[in-house]
Design a protein around this motif. Structure first.
Motif, PDB file in Angstrom:
ATOM      1  N   TYR A 197       0.827  -1.214   0.000  1.00 33.53           N
ATOM      2  CA  TYR A 197       0.000   0.000   0.000  1.00 33.53           C
ATOM      3  C   TYR A 197       0.867   1.273   0.000  1.00 33.53           C
ATOM      4  O   TYR A 197       0.558   2.248  -0.678  1.00 33.53           O
ATOM      5  CB  TYR A 197      -0.925  -0.017   1.222  1.00 33.53           C
ATOM      6  N   LYS A 198       1.954   1.253   0.739  1.00 37.75           N
ATOM      7  CA  LYS A 198       2.835   2.429   0.852  1.00 37.75           C
ATOM      8  C   LYS A 198       3.461   2.826  -0.490  1.00 37.75           C
ATOM      9  O   LYS A 198       3.918   3.949  -0.648  1.00 37.75           O
ATOM     10  CB  LYS A 198       3.959   2.162   1.855  1.00 37.75           C
ATOM     11  N   LYS A 199       3.461   1.929  -1.445  1.00 36.38           N
ATOM     12  CA  LYS A 199       4.073   2.191  -2.750  1.00 36.38           C
ATOM     13  C   LYS A 199       3.104   2.809  -3.749  1.00 36.38           C
ATOM     14  O   LYS A 199       3.490   3.179  -4.846  1.00 36.38           O
ATOM     15  CB  LYS A 199       4.637   0.899  -3.323  1.00 36.38           C
ATOM     16  N   ILE A 200       1.834   2.920  -3.385  1.00 37.69           N
ATOM     17  CA  ILE A 200       0.815   3.458  -4.293  1.00 37.69           C
ATOM     18  C   ILE A 200       1.029   4.960  -4.481  1.00 37.69           C
ATOM     19  O   ILE A 200       1.195   5.695  -3.509  1.00 37.69           O
ATOM     20  CB  ILE A 200      -0.610   3.173  -3.752  1.00 37.69           C
ATOM     21  N   LYS A 201       0.988   5.403  -5.712  1.00 41.24           N
ATOM     22  CA  LYS A 201       1.194   6.826  -6.027  1.00 41.24           C
ATOM     23  C   LYS A 201      -0.129   7.553  -6.294  1.00 41.24           C
ATOM     24  O   LYS A 201      -0.280   8.704  -5.947  1.00 41.24           O
ATOM     25  CB  LYS A 201       2.100   6.973  -7.254  1.00 41.24           C
ATOM     26  N   SER A 202      -1.074   6.900  -6.910  1.00 41.85           N
ATOM     27  CA  SER A 202      -2.346   7.501  -7.285  1.00 41.85           C
ATOM     28  C   SER A 202      -3.245   7.681  -6.058  1.00 41.85           C
ATOM     29  O   SER A 202      -3.503   6.724  -5.318  1.00 41.85           O
ATOM     30  CB  SER A 202      -3.055   6.598  -8.309  1.00 41.85           C
ATOM     31  N   SER A 203      -3.749   8.897  -5.839  1.00 43.19           N
ATOM     32  CA  SER A 203      -4.611   9.141  -4.683  1.00 43.19           C
ATOM     33  C   SER A 203      -5.934   8.381  -4.807  1.00 43.19           C
ATOM     34  O   SER A 203      -6.486   7.920  -3.808  1.00 43.19           O
ATOM     35  CB  SER A 203      -4.864  10.636  -4.488  1.00 43.19           C
ATOM     36  N   PHE A 204      -6.448   8.236  -6.030  1.00 45.23           N
ATOM     37  CA  PHE A 204      -7.686   7.479  -6.224  1.00 45.23           C
ATOM     38  C   PHE A 204      -7.472   6.010  -5.851  1.00 45.23           C
ATOM     39  O   PHE A 204      -8.265   5.415  -5.125  1.00 45.23           O
ATOM     40  CB  PHE A 204      -8.176   7.588  -7.679  1.00 45.23           C
ATOM     41  N   ARG A 205      -6.385   5.441  -6.350  1.00 44.40           N
ATOM     42  CA  ARG A 205      -6.077   4.039  -6.059  1.00 44.40           C
ATOM     43  C   ARG A 205      -5.790   3.854  -4.568  1.00 44.40           C
ATOM     44  O   ARG A 205      -6.189   2.859  -3.965  1.00 44.40           O
ATOM     45  CB  ARG A 205      -4.886   3.593  -6.897  1.00 44.40           C
ATOM     46  N   MET A 206      -5.115   4.829  -3.959  1.00 40.29           N
ATOM     47  CA  MET A 206      -4.809   4.763  -2.538  1.00 40.29           C
ATOM     48  C   MET A 206      -6.103   4.753  -1.717  1.00 40.29           C
ATOM     49  O   MET A 206      -6.252   3.974  -0.778  1.00 40.29           O
ATOM     50  CB  MET A 206      -3.930   5.940  -2.121  1.00 40.29           C
ATOM     51  N   SER A 255      -9.127   3.815  -2.688  1.00 42.12           N
ATOM     52  CA  SER A 255      -9.820   2.548  -2.928  1.00 42.12           C
ATOM     53  C   SER A 255      -9.175   1.415  -2.136  1.00 42.12           C
ATOM     54  O   SER A 255      -9.860   0.619  -1.481  1.00 42.12           O
ATOM     55  CB  SER A 255      -9.796   2.239  -4.423  1.00 42.12           C
ATOM     56  N   ARG A 256      -7.852   1.333  -2.182  1.00 44.96           N
ATOM     57  CA  ARG A 256      -7.131   0.262  -1.476  1.00 44.96           C
ATOM     58  C   ARG A 256      -7.266   0.418   0.034  1.00 44.96           C
ATOM     59  O   ARG A 256      -7.423  -0.568   0.755  1.00 44.96           O
ATOM     60  CB  ARG A 256      -5.660   0.267  -1.889  1.00 44.96           C
ATOM     61  N   ALA A 257      -7.231   1.643   0.539  1.00 49.34           N
ATOM     62  CA  ALA A 257      -7.367   1.884   1.984  1.00 49.34           C
ATOM     63  C   ALA A 257      -8.706   1.359   2.488  1.00 49.34           C
ATOM     64  O   ALA A 257      -8.786   0.720   3.547  1.00 49.34           O
ATOM     65  CB  ALA A 257      -7.218   3.368   2.296  1.00 49.34           C
ATOM     66  N   LYS A 258      -9.758   1.593   1.732  1.00 46.48           N
ATOM     67  CA  LYS A 258     -11.088   1.111   2.129  1.00 46.48           C
ATOM     68  C   LYS A 258     -11.139  -0.412   2.139  1.00 46.48           C
ATOM     69  O   LYS A 258     -11.727  -1.025   3.032  1.00 46.48           O
ATOM     70  CB  LYS A 258     -12.152   1.677   1.194  1.00 46.48           C
ATOM     71  N   LYS A 259     -10.503  -1.031   1.145  1.00 42.51           N
ATOM     72  CA  LYS A 259     -10.485  -2.499   1.083  1.00 42.51           C
ATOM     73  C   LYS A 259      -9.698  -3.084   2.262  1.00 42.51           C
ATOM     74  O   LYS A 259     -10.110  -4.082   2.858  1.00 42.51           O
ATOM     75  CB  LYS A 259      -9.883  -2.972  -0.234  1.00 42.51           C
ATOM     76  N   ILE A 260      -8.568  -2.469   2.563  1.00 45.29           N
ATOM     77  CA  ILE A 260      -7.744  -2.933   3.685  1.00 45.29           C
ATOM     78  C   ILE A 260      -8.532  -2.800   4.985  1.00 45.29           C
ATOM     79  O   ILE A 260      -8.554  -3.717   5.812  1.00 45.29           O
ATOM     80  CB  ILE A 260      -6.409  -2.159   3.757  1.00 45.29           C
ATOM     81  N   PHE A 261      -9.188  -1.662   5.159  1.00 41.76           N
ATOM     82  CA  PHE A 261      -9.979  -1.440   6.361  1.00 41.76           C
ATOM     83  C   PHE A 261     -11.070  -2.502   6.488  1.00 41.76           C
ATOM     84  O   PHE A 261     -11.247  -3.103   7.546  1.00 41.76           O
ATOM     85  CB  PHE A 261     -10.603  -0.041   6.349  1.00 41.76           C
ATOM     86  N   LYS A 262     -11.775  -2.732   5.416  1.00 43.78           N
ATOM     87  CA  LYS A 262     -12.883  -3.683   5.435  1.00 43.78           C
ATOM     88  C   LYS A 262     -12.399  -5.109   5.712  1.00 43.78           C
ATOM     89  O   LYS A 262     -13.051  -5.869   6.422  1.00 43.78           O
ATOM     90  CB  LYS A 262     -13.638  -3.641   4.102  1.00 43.78           C
ATOM     91  N   ARG A 263     -11.258  -5.472   5.164  1.00 42.25           N
ATOM     92  CA  ARG A 263     -10.755  -6.846   5.291  1.00 42.25           C
ATOM     93  C   ARG A 263     -10.036  -7.117   6.612  1.00 42.25           C
ATOM     94  O   ARG A 263     -10.133  -8.215   7.159  1.00 42.25           O
ATOM     95  CB  ARG A 263      -9.821  -7.158   4.131  1.00 42.25           C
ATOM     96  N   LYS A 279     -10.414   8.477   5.518  1.00 38.09           N
ATOM     97  CA  LYS A 279     -11.270   9.467   4.859  1.00 38.09           C
ATOM     98  C   LYS A 279     -10.431  10.340   3.933  1.00 38.09           C
ATOM     99  O   LYS A 279     -10.926  10.840   2.925  1.00 38.09           O
ATOM    100  CB  LYS A 279     -12.018  10.307   5.890  1.00 38.09           C
ATOM    101  N   ALA A 280      -9.183  10.550   4.298  1.00 38.02           N
ATOM    102  CA  ALA A 280      -8.205  11.255   3.457  1.00 38.02           C
ATOM    103  C   ALA A 280      -6.897  10.473   3.563  1.00 38.02           C
ATOM    104  O   ALA A 280      -5.967  10.881   4.251  1.00 38.02           O
ATOM    105  CB  ALA A 280      -8.022  12.695   3.937  1.00 38.02           C
ATOM    106  N   PRO A 281      -6.830   9.311   2.912  1.00 35.64           N
ATOM    107  CA  PRO A 281      -5.704   8.393   3.116  1.00 35.64           C
ATOM    108  C   PRO A 281      -4.355   8.937   2.641  1.00 35.64           C
ATOM    109  O   PRO A 281      -4.266   9.668   1.666  1.00 35.64           O
ATOM    110  CB  PRO A 281      -6.100   7.160   2.313  1.00 35.64           C
ATOM    111  N   THR A 282      -3.334   8.562   3.400  1.00 31.97           N
ATOM    112  CA  THR A 282      -1.945   8.850   3.055  1.00 31.97           C
ATOM    113  C   THR A 282      -1.177   7.526   3.130  1.00 31.97           C
ATOM    114  O   THR A 282      -1.735   6.509   3.559  1.00 31.97           O
ATOM    115  CB  THR A 282      -1.320   9.850   4.048  1.00 31.97           C
TER     116      THR A 282
END
Length: 188
Positions: free
Chosen positions: A96-105, A107-115, A140-143
């Motif tokens: 996850y830390k390697k993601i550059k796109s804020s949109f992708r970040m 989306s992935r943050a929500k999936k990680i949270f849910k899982r 809500k504003a992932p980094t």
């Protein structure tokens, strides 16, 4: 903590399916143990694994996780104990830390949270409520650091619990013995 590349997480499963899967795995204990021994044997057969590298695994969890073979064997060990969600979460966070796109970040943050994070998640990790709520706000504003606190907690749990059990396990000891014997034979 070393940075490692992880594969994309599996699709979410219904929690009841997860429990059924674990029950079946316990019933087939011998099969799972056999698979773990096969993983260990595969790693031992590789030219890249030597006694010196394996003995470094016992120096720290970081050293174990920085080794390709160490990571594979440790993951198989955790899977055999039905506690692989911790290493899985840790690896997903590294990815996850390697993601550059804020949109992708996002989306992935929500999936990680849910899982892994939300209460009664399919692969819920053992973290305190304060950390869980902090992450809920952070996504809500992932980094790149929004899962760092949970990742540190999980790393600590593995370091204090799973890692020492791994070092005492029959699988690790047998692999160490076989590598040492193999190297002794090569020297003669």
């Amino acid at each position: 903590m070393p940075s490692l590349v992880a594969s994309t997480p599996q699709e979410l499963q219904h929690p009841n399916m997860e429990m059924e899967s674990k029950k079946k795995g316990k019933e087939r204990g011998g099969t799972l143990k056999s698979r773990l021994q096969c993983k260990s044997a595969e790693a031992a057969k590789t030219d890249g694994l030597c006694f010196e590298e394996m003995s470094q695994w016992s120096q720290s969890l970081e050293r174990l996780l920085s080794s390709k073979y160490g990571m594979t064997i440790f993951q198989a060990f955790l899977k055999s104990e039905f506690s692989d969600e911790n290493i899985e979460f840790w690896l997903v966070c590294e990815d996850y830390k390697k993601i550059k796109s804020s949109f992708r970040m996002s989306s992935r943050a929500k999936k990680i949270f849910k899982r892994y994070i939300q209460a009664e998640a399919s692969r819920e990790i053992n973290i305190d409520q304060k950390t869980r709520e902090l992450i809920r706000r952070n996504i809500k504003a992932p980094t790149t650091v929004c899962f760092d606190d949970a990742q540190k907690i999980v790393f600590g749990l593995m370091e204090r619990d799973s890692y020492p059990r791994f070092l005492r396990s029959d699988i690790y000891q047998a692999l160490m013995d076989s590598i040492q014997i193999s190297e002794d034979v090569k020297r003669k």
